[in-house]
Scaffold this motif. Structure first.
Motif, PDB file in Angstrom:
ATOM      1  N   PRO A  37      -3.462  52.166 -10.367  1.00 25.76           N
ATOM      2  CA  PRO A  37      -2.782  53.522 -10.809  1.00 25.76           C
ATOM      3  C   PRO A  37      -1.391  53.196 -10.342  1.00 25.76           C
ATOM      4  O   PRO A  37      -0.747  52.178 -10.218  1.00 25.76           O
ATOM      5  CB  PRO A  37      -3.382  54.367  -9.695  1.00 25.76           C
ATOM      6  N   GLY A  38      -0.538  54.488 -10.473  1.00 24.85           N
ATOM      7  CA  GLY A  38       0.678  54.669 -10.041  1.00 24.85           C
ATOM      8  C   GLY A  38       1.691  54.765 -11.206  1.00 24.85           C
ATOM      9  O   GLY A  38       1.935  53.630 -11.847  1.00 24.85           O
ATOM     10  N   HIS A  39       2.474  55.885 -11.292  1.00 22.15           N
ATOM     11  CA  HIS A  39       3.464  56.068 -12.135  1.00 22.15           C
ATOM     12  C   HIS A  39       4.619  56.894 -11.846  1.00 22.15           C
ATOM     13  O   HIS A  39       5.167  57.662 -12.714  1.00 22.15           O
ATOM     14  CB  HIS A  39       2.905  56.730 -13.536  1.00 22.15           C
TER      15      HIS A  39
ATOM     16  N   ASN B  55       3.750  56.065 -30.982  1.00 20.96           N
ATOM     17  CA  ASN B  55       3.740  54.823 -30.927  1.00 20.96           C
ATOM     18  C   ASN B  55       4.286  53.884 -29.556  1.00 20.96           C
ATOM     19  O   ASN B  55       4.205  52.794 -29.541  1.00 20.96           O
ATOM     20  CB  ASN B  55       4.691  54.060 -32.107  1.00 20.96           C
ATOM     21  N   GLY B  56       4.090  54.909 -28.745  1.00 14.35           N
ATOM     22  CA  GLY B  56       4.777  54.509 -27.314  1.00 14.35           C
ATOM     23  C   GLY B  56       3.641  53.915 -26.382  1.00 14.35           C
ATOM     24  O   GLY B  56       2.370  53.760 -26.809  1.00 14.35           O
ATOM     25  N   GLU B  57       4.011  53.941 -25.114  1.00 11.03           N
ATOM     26  CA  GLU B  57       3.125  53.270 -24.141  1.00 11.03           C
ATOM     27  C   GLU B  57       3.248  53.954 -23.028  1.00 11.03           C
ATOM     28  O   GLU B  57       4.514  54.402 -22.335  1.00 11.03           O
ATOM     29  CB  GLU B  57       3.421  51.681 -23.856  1.00 11.03           C
ATOM     30  N   ASP B  58       2.033  54.152 -22.196  1.00 10.93           N
ATOM     31  CA  ASP B  58       2.339  54.680 -20.769  1.00 10.93           C
ATOM     32  C   ASP B  58       2.101  53.796 -19.717  1.00 10.93           C
ATOM     33  O   ASP B  58       1.333  52.986 -19.898  1.00 10.93           O
ATOM     34  CB  ASP B  58       1.316  55.949 -20.804  1.00 10.93           C
ATOM     35  N   VAL B  59       2.671  54.135 -18.453  1.00  6.23           N
ATOM     36  CA  VAL B  59       2.568  53.228 -17.620  1.00  6.23           C
ATOM     37  C   VAL B  59       1.304  52.910 -16.928  1.00  6.23           C
ATOM     38  O   VAL B  59       0.868  51.638 -16.652  1.00  6.23           O
ATOM     39  CB  VAL B  59       3.351  53.710 -15.997  1.00  6.23           C
ATOM     40  N   ILE B  60       0.287  53.543 -17.034  1.00  3.50           N
ATOM     41  CA  ILE B  60      -1.044  53.436 -16.539  1.00  3.50           C
ATOM     42  C   ILE B  60      -2.269  53.520 -17.533  1.00  3.50           C
ATOM     43  O   ILE B  60      -3.214  53.633 -17.361  1.00  3.50           O
ATOM     44  CB  ILE B  60      -1.342  54.430 -15.344  1.00  3.50           C
ATOM     45  N   VAL B  61      -1.795  53.548 -18.988  1.00  8.07           N
ATOM     46  CA  VAL B  61      -2.691  53.745 -19.872  1.00  8.07           C
ATOM     47  C   VAL B  61      -2.750  52.387 -20.810  1.00  8.07           C
ATOM     48  O   VAL B  61      -1.847  51.971 -21.461  1.00  8.07           O
ATOM     49  CB  VAL B  61      -2.516  54.781 -20.927  1.00  8.07           C
ATOM     50  N   GLY B  62      -3.830  51.562 -20.662  1.00  6.47           N
ATOM     51  CA  GLY B  62      -4.096  50.238 -21.171  1.00  6.47           C
ATOM     52  C   GLY B  62      -3.127  49.329 -20.604  1.00  6.47           C
ATOM     53  O   GLY B  62      -3.122  48.130 -21.290  1.00  6.47           O
TER      54      GLY B  62
ATOM     55  N   GLY C 144      -0.293  49.857 -13.675  1.00  3.99           N
ATOM     56  CA  GLY C 144       0.912  50.608 -12.784  1.00  3.99           C
ATOM     57  C   GLY C 144       1.455  50.105 -11.668  1.00  3.99           C
ATOM     58  O   GLY C 144       1.572  49.069 -11.570  1.00  3.99           O
ATOM     59  N   GLY C 145       2.072  51.225 -10.839  1.00  9.72           N
ATOM     60  CA  GLY C 145       2.995  50.989  -9.782  1.00  9.72           C
ATOM     61  C   GLY C 145       2.063  50.831  -8.358  1.00  9.72           C
ATOM     62  O   GLY C 145       3.092  50.643  -7.577  1.00  9.72           O
TER      63      GLY C 145
ATOM     64  N   VAL D   9       6.208  46.136 -11.230  1.00  8.51           N
ATOM     65  CA  VAL D   9       5.762  46.695 -12.514  1.00  8.51           C
ATOM     66  C   VAL D   9       6.775  46.461 -13.773  1.00  8.51           C
ATOM     67  O   VAL D   9       8.062  46.059 -13.439  1.00  8.51           O
ATOM     68  CB  VAL D   9       5.861  48.268 -12.285  1.00  8.51           C
ATOM     69  N   ARG D  10       6.457  46.527 -14.769  1.00 11.66           N
ATOM     70  CA  ARG D  10       7.342  45.956 -15.988  1.00 11.66           C
ATOM     71  C   ARG D  10       7.348  47.435 -16.734  1.00 11.66           C
ATOM     72  O   ARG D  10       6.231  48.139 -17.142  1.00 11.66           O
ATOM     73  CB  ARG D  10       6.858  44.972 -16.357  1.00 11.66           C
ATOM     74  N   CYS D  11       8.648  47.615 -17.599  1.00 11.08           N
ATOM     75  CA  CYS D  11       8.750  48.619 -18.641  1.00 11.08           C
ATOM     76  C   CYS D  11       9.909  48.372 -19.418  1.00 11.08           C
ATOM     77  O   CYS D  11      10.571  47.372 -19.148  1.00 11.08           O
ATOM     78  CB  CYS D  11       8.877  50.159 -17.839  1.00 11.08           C
TER      79      CYS D  11
END
Length: 334
Positions: free
Chosen positions: A59-61, A108-115, A118-119, A124-126
């Motif tokens: 988890p964690g965002h 078409n984006g990406e979320d920190v804890i979906v797939g 997280g933090g 963590v990478r983004c």
């Protein structure tokens, strides 16, 4: 190797977990996590309430930390710079929503804890676009919640063109609602707070509410007919929607940011007074930068309780029991 805590399936406790990030892409950065907030969305994802969780799950965002590595095309950040990351971790930059400045709505984006992880980790990478420089005078310890909960309640003020003469109500004075009160006080609005817990009255007024209303007192709520230009609903429980719609002024807006399952409401009160209802997902990069500048200018910081990341299970129990006042932040000790 990344050190984190994760669950392997719904219902289990967080346990130590390690994984590799792989090669850094040109538009990405790595962040050494210093603090990470806990959002109720983390709870929903832990138990797969939304059916999108992939296990093992970290988890964690609501992340604050120092830039540790930078991809070749990232030019606005530097190694060692403190940044914050929220719900989103990537957007495509080429779809209509991105080109319109609404990167938070990128399909078409990406979320920190979906797939992805997280933090609740030491790193963590983004995508570089979604890492926001932290103003020097913002409190490092409490800034993480701004990047999800904070922008979630700040964005409606911009979207609905709220001005200092407007009357705004906040329903639910918790992790989201308390930040809405802090923002609205600085915005200059007449602010009303609604809660089922009358014990929050004094705290709500300290945070910025001019008025406090007990949701258990239906007659009191009914007396507020045609009053509010905007109602921000942060609660995730079923409400008497017709009752609240009746408190909207003509052209008023009921803006929902709490993860409520469904809404049952009569249509005619919308038509007769030209009212509306909507919601929003976090905020765009430009809105996040505006929020950070606003917080810097007005000295706004979320009210938090701190736990260590190694005590994340105890922190989640504290949140689940409704004891958090008002946002929980984990300090990295992995």
């Amino acid at each position: 190797m990344i050190n984190a805590v994760a669950v392997n399936k719904p219902g289990l406790r967080l346990e130590p977990f390690t994984y590799k990030l792989g090669s850094l892409k040109p538009d990405e950065i790595d962040i050494d996590v210093e603090y990470c907030g806990i959002c109720r969305s983390d709870l929903h994802m832990l138990t797969n309430d939304w059916g999108i969780t992939r296990y093992p799950f970290v988890p964690g965002h609501e992340i604050v930390g120092k830039v540790a590595a930078i991809g070749s095309t990232v030019t606005h950040l530097s190694i060692g710079q403190r940044v914050g990351v929220g719900w989103r971790s990537k957007s495509c930059q080429t779809c209509f929503q991105c080109l319109s400045g609404h990167h938070n709505r990128c399909p078409n984006g990406e979320d920190v804890i979906v797939g992805r992880h997280g933090g609740f980790a030491n790193k963590v990478r983004c995508q570089g676009l979604w890492a926001f420089p932290l103003p020097d005078n913002l409190d490092l310890q409490s800034s993480g919640p701004l990047f999800c909960g904070g922008i979630t309640v700040f964005s409606p003020l911009i979207q609905n063109k709220i001005n200092s003469c407007d009357r705004v109500a906040v329903v639910g004075i918790g992790g989201l609602g308390h930040m809405a009160l802090l923002f609205l006080k600085a915005w200059g609005c007449e602010v009303s707070a609604f809660s089922t817990n009358p014990n929050k009255s004094i705290e709500a007024k300290t945070m910025g509410a001019n008025y406090f209303y007990d949701l258990n007192n239906i007659d009191e709520v009914k007396s507020l007919t045609n009053k509010f230009n905007l109602i921000i609903v942060t609660s995730n429980v079923e409400l008497d929607w017709d009752l609240f719609i009746g408190t909207l002024a003509p052209e008023g807006k009921l803006h929902i940011v709490g993860a409520v399952d469904q809404i049952n409401a009569k249509v005619f009160p919308f038509i007769s007074q030209e009212r509306s209802m909507g919601g929003s997902p976090t905020g765009s990069p430009s809105d996040i930068l505006k929020m950070l500048e606003f917080c810097q200018r007005h000295g706004i910081k979320p009210i938090i309780e701190e736990f260590s990341l190694s005590s994340a299970n105890e922190a989640l129990d504290h949140l689940t029991k409704g004891l958090a006042r008002y946002r929980i932040v984990l300090k990295n000790d992995l």
